[in-house]
Design an enzyme around this catalytic site. Structure first.
Site, PDB file in Angstrom:
ATOM      1  N   LYS A  14     -30.969 -14.609 -12.778  1.00  0.00           N
ATOM      2  CA  LYS A  14     -31.457 -15.877 -13.096  1.00  0.00           C
ATOM      3  C   LYS A  14     -30.313 -16.540 -14.087  1.00  0.00           C
ATOM      4  CE  LYS A  14     -34.701 -14.035 -16.605  1.00  0.00           C
ATOM      5  NZ  LYS A  14     -36.079 -14.127 -17.160  1.00  0.00           N
ATOM      6  N   TYR A  62     -12.760 -33.169 -37.123  1.00  0.00           N
ATOM      7  CA  TYR A  62     -13.860 -34.202 -37.406  1.00  0.00           C
ATOM      8  C   TYR A  62     -14.241 -34.040 -38.908  1.00  0.00           C
ATOM      9  CZ  TYR A  62     -13.727 -36.161 -32.727  1.00  0.00           C
ATOM     10  OH  TYR A  62     -13.479 -37.089 -31.665  1.00  0.00           O
TER      11      TYR A  62
END
Length: 829
Positions: A499, A724
């Site tokens: 999965k 940033y």
């Protein structure tokens, strides 16, 4: 099929030491490939470089109890060996071949035997693709066509096999008869006759005669009638079966190719089939343009028409043929170049195929055709004759620039009649030259023997698009699978969890590998994941762990088996099945023994559940399972005992209510190792498959490696900020590199500002500044590196568990966070 050790002893004429009764389902010649030790028979093969007898003690420790050994091997006599069987023979290889031959005798089905200089694997795989919709096909894995590979391939025949397709490859005289005895083909296919392995034959005629030994007892032979040597050798042979020659020149041939029309990306073949009760006429289109592939498709077409496939079915299936994973691949290169990479081997036949492929490509217009070629080994002819022929091939295929690498080519430079030509002794010399740096607007065929390392040329020339990739080592995946299988009883089945797109590694390729290694079930989260696997050709049983009510019909259409955990889901699924007219659809009952996530209560809900299931016929329980809360930690053992007791009561009650066998399973990855006595009928393997032991967080065999490259390097003085919000202020003059990976690729933002690191040339490089969406910065001060160097985010040298520990999370989260824009690259060591 399963054989008793007693029967095998008789079949191979062995002298048996040991009295342990057992059944054999698997043959093993490479100790690294062990899967089911108790059902395995190991053949201790001997070669100039290795001796299988050296691995017997280790295999015994891993659970193998049955061995075929040579007369010279001293049989162990200690008390610890009392449950072992040793079958003593004069030659272990001959015994392996003899057993496969006797196994083949058990099957009265069509068997296709394929040989030739080139195209064997392509024809075999295309026959598989063409026949698969109509019958169960057993075929050689990969290129298993040798004295060892053929018997291992034939052993794969089983009760469900409707047809077998096997390759037979030889490299010298006196090899084919042994393979013929093992395969015993009823249908023979001769692909091509060329120069491969010619050094061990006096002439092409001699090699052709040796290959024809495969067909002595065939009922039918498919062959290229226009090949003069093949045609003459067949006439002189003692072959008495039906001859199905295909021809582009003789309209009376069994299969006459009337016309071939090539377009930019496909080829259409029109034919007349004259070998049936009534002549047939038809056409088909293949999505390839190579002349060699066209010939391979013709050979495959003759076989399937003989087997009863109609022209309409042939046409429908031919246009969906998938490319075979061979060595040749096309990549976009830098400076307007297209790269055709075959940097694996170099011989005349494969060179001709690759040159033809380049010649027919529609994208060469306005660009030069360039050939980069290494020395050719084992050609069977002297260098001057060899490179004169190479020159003729290159000129005939329109090569305008020739780059030769190797001493032999440099010495024969005057034999290459291409005006624009350059020669170098080594790959390094070429890469350092102006010839290399001046390549532009060219279609470049890179063709070399493996020892020349032409992959370096490709790596330097290939266009860098998104330079962040996830490399997935499929051999490591198999190693992990076998590691956990070594803890399991041979009759315990295995569910492999794939999965979340195979824990980030790519579910389709993972599933293909697991299916090849005979896992019993695959498990995914939702139906759409299962559909993707089915459309990719996965035929293994697939369990859906979180079925959605809107996906019931999808599950029915694609044979996906849902987990059922509530009466609401059970009732809705039953109604949907009845509406579709379905009976006996397999489901997997989930019991909640303490996770308190999903599931029926093993005691309180069981009477009602049994009554419900017994009063309908749309659904049938295939398995009943639960999930340990804490099998990864010893401190949870008391609660695990409580869970198991609860599960035992509920699962036994369910089984007692039905006559058919209901599989029981509760062990996950950690449970397989921690609770071997609780493995029951089946176990579920998750994180361990991908290389992480959940019991101690140690790496087993690393499967996934996340890598990127340095985009730019700059010097930044002390006091300046990075990224940033000026979150990292440099305390000293530093060298900062930018790399093309960010949080949109799955790199966690919490690693920024020196909270984590990657590896640059094996050295730790901390992340500085905030992690951006597409790029981040790392500190490479004091690390020798340059732009373009590789960066490891996690992998072989930096375990993913280091990142998960840093982030105070689990490896699952790191692995499944890698975004789909990161290209997955699959390889085998």
């Amino acid at each position: 099929m399963v054989y008793s050790i007693e029967k095998i002893t008789t079949l191979i004429g062995a002298h048996r030491y040991g009295e342990k009764d057992c059944n054999i389902a698997f043959l093993l010649t490479d100790s690294r490939s062990l899967s089911f030790p108790e059902e395995t028979l190991f053949f201790a093969l001997q070669s100039e470089r290795n001796d299988g007898h050296n691995y017997i003690e280790d295999l015994y420790r891993r659970g193998v109890r049955n061995f075929v050994v040579a007369n010279s091997y001293p049989i162990p006599t200690g008390s610890e060996w009392t449950d072992a069987n040793f079958l003593v023979v004069p030659s272990t290889l001959a015994a392996l071949q003899r057993l496969a031959e006797r196994h083949r005798d058990e099957f009265d089905i069509p068997i296709v035997g394929i040989t030739g200089s080139n195209g064997k694997t392509v024809v075999k795989e295309w026959l598989y693709q063409l026949l698969m919709p109509s019958m169960h096909v057993t075929r050689s894995p990969r290129s298993y066509n040798s004295q060892i590979g053929v018997p291992l391939s034939v052993w794969k025949l089983h009760e469900g096999s409707a047809i077998g397709i096997f390759e037979a490859g030889i490299s010298q005289m006196d090899e084919m008869q042994r393979l013929a005895d093992i395969i015993q083909p009823t249908i023979g296919v001769f692909t091509t006759l060329g120069q491969a392995h010619q050094e061990n034959f006096h002439s092409l005629e001699e090699k052709c005669r040796e290959k024809f030994l495969l067909f002595n007892d065939c009922e039918v032979l498919v062959y290229p009638q226009d090949n003069d040597i093949v045609f003459r050798m067949l006439r002189r042979s003692e072959f008495k079966g039906k001859k199905l020659g295909w021809s582009m020149n003789d309209s009376s041939a069994a299969f006459y190719v009337d016309s071939i029309k090539q377009e930019d990306t496909c080829t259409r073949v029109h034919y007349k089939y004259n070998a049936g009760p009534t002549p047939l006429e038809g056409s088909f289109t293949i999505p390839f343009i190579s002349e060699a592939f066209v010939e391979d498709s013709i050979a495959a077409a003759v076989v399937v028409l003989h087997l009863g496939i109609t022209p309409a079915e042939l046409e429908e299936r031919m246009h969906t043929l998938e490319p075979i994973a061979m060595r040749l691949e096309v990549k976009d290169g830098q400076r307007g170049c297209t790269l055709i990479n075959d940097s694996y081997n170099s011989d005349l036949a494969s060179l001709d195929i690759a040159l033809d492929f380049m010649h027919r490509r529609p994208d060469h217009k306005g660009r030069k055709r360039t050939l980069i070629l290494s020395d050719i080994y084992q050609s069977g002819v002297n260098d001057e004759e060899l490179y004169k022929e190479v020159s003729e091939l290159a000129v005939n295929r329109g090569v305008e620039k020739f780059i030769g690498i190797g001493k032999a080519l440099k010495n024969c430079a005057d034999k290459i009649n291409v005006e624009n030509k350059s020669f170098f002794k080594t790959t390094e010399e070429f890469i350092a030259s102006s010839v290399f740096t001046s390549l532009h607007d060219e279609v470049i065929l890179i063709k070399g023997a493996r020892k020349f390392g032409f992959d370096r040329i490709t790596d330097l020339l290939v266009e860098k698009v998104h330079e962040t990739t996830l490399e997935v080592n499929l051999n490591a995946l198999v190693d992990n699978l076998n590691h956990y299988r070594s803890f399991m009883k041979p009759d315990t089945k295995l569910v492999c969890m794939i999965k979340a797109d195979g824990y980030g590694a790519g579910a389709v390729e993972i599933a293909k590998t697991l299916q090849d290694h005979r896992v019993d079930y695959l498990a995914v989260a939702v139906a759409d994941e299962g559909v993707e696997l089915r459309r990719a050709g996965i035929t293994a049983n697939i369990m859906i762990m979180n079925p959605e009510m809107t996906a019931f019909k999808t599950m029915f259409d694609y044979d996906l088996e849902p987990e059922v955990y509530s009466f609401r889901l059970l009732d809705a699924l039953r109604h949907a099945a009845r509406k579709e007219g379905i009976t006996g659809y397999p489901i997997h009952i989930k019991l909640d023994t303490g996770m308190h996530r999903l599931g029926f209560h093993p005691i309180d809900d069981m009477p009602k559940l049994i009554e419900y299931l017994n009063n309908q016929n749309a659904l049938i329980p295939r398995s009943v399972f639960s999930h340990f809360v804490g099998s990864d930690g010893d401190n949870f053992d008391e609660f695990s005992d409580y869970q198991f007791d609860l599960y035992e009561k509920g699962s036994k009650a369910l089984q007692n209510a039905f006559e058919h066998k209901i599989l029981r399973h509760i062990c996950n990855t950690a449970g397989i190792e921690h609770f071997p006595e609780r493995q029951m009928d089946m176990c579920r393997l998750g994180l361990g498959l991908y290389g992480i032991n959940p019991r101690n967080n140690e790496v087993l065999s690393n499967v996934s490696t996340l890598k990127t490259t340095i985009l730019q390097i700059r010097r930044v003085p002390a006091g300046e900020s990075i990224g940033y919000s000026r979150r990292t202020i440099l305390e000293k003059d530093s060298i900062i590199a930018a790399i093309p990976i960010g949080y949109a690729d799955g790199l966690n933002r919490h690693l920024g500002n020196r909270h984590g690191y990657c590896l640059v040339n094996g050295k730790k490089a901390e992340y500085v500044g905030n992690i951006c969406m597409d790029v981040c910065m790392i500190d490479v001060t004091d690390i020798p590196c340059q732009e373009g160097d590789s960066v490891e985010i996690f992998g072989d040298n930096l375990p993913v568990t280091v990142l998960s520990d840093t982030l105070d999370t689990i490896p699952y989260e790191v692995l499944t966070s890698i975004s789909n824009r990161v290209k997955r690259v699959y390889y085998q060591d």
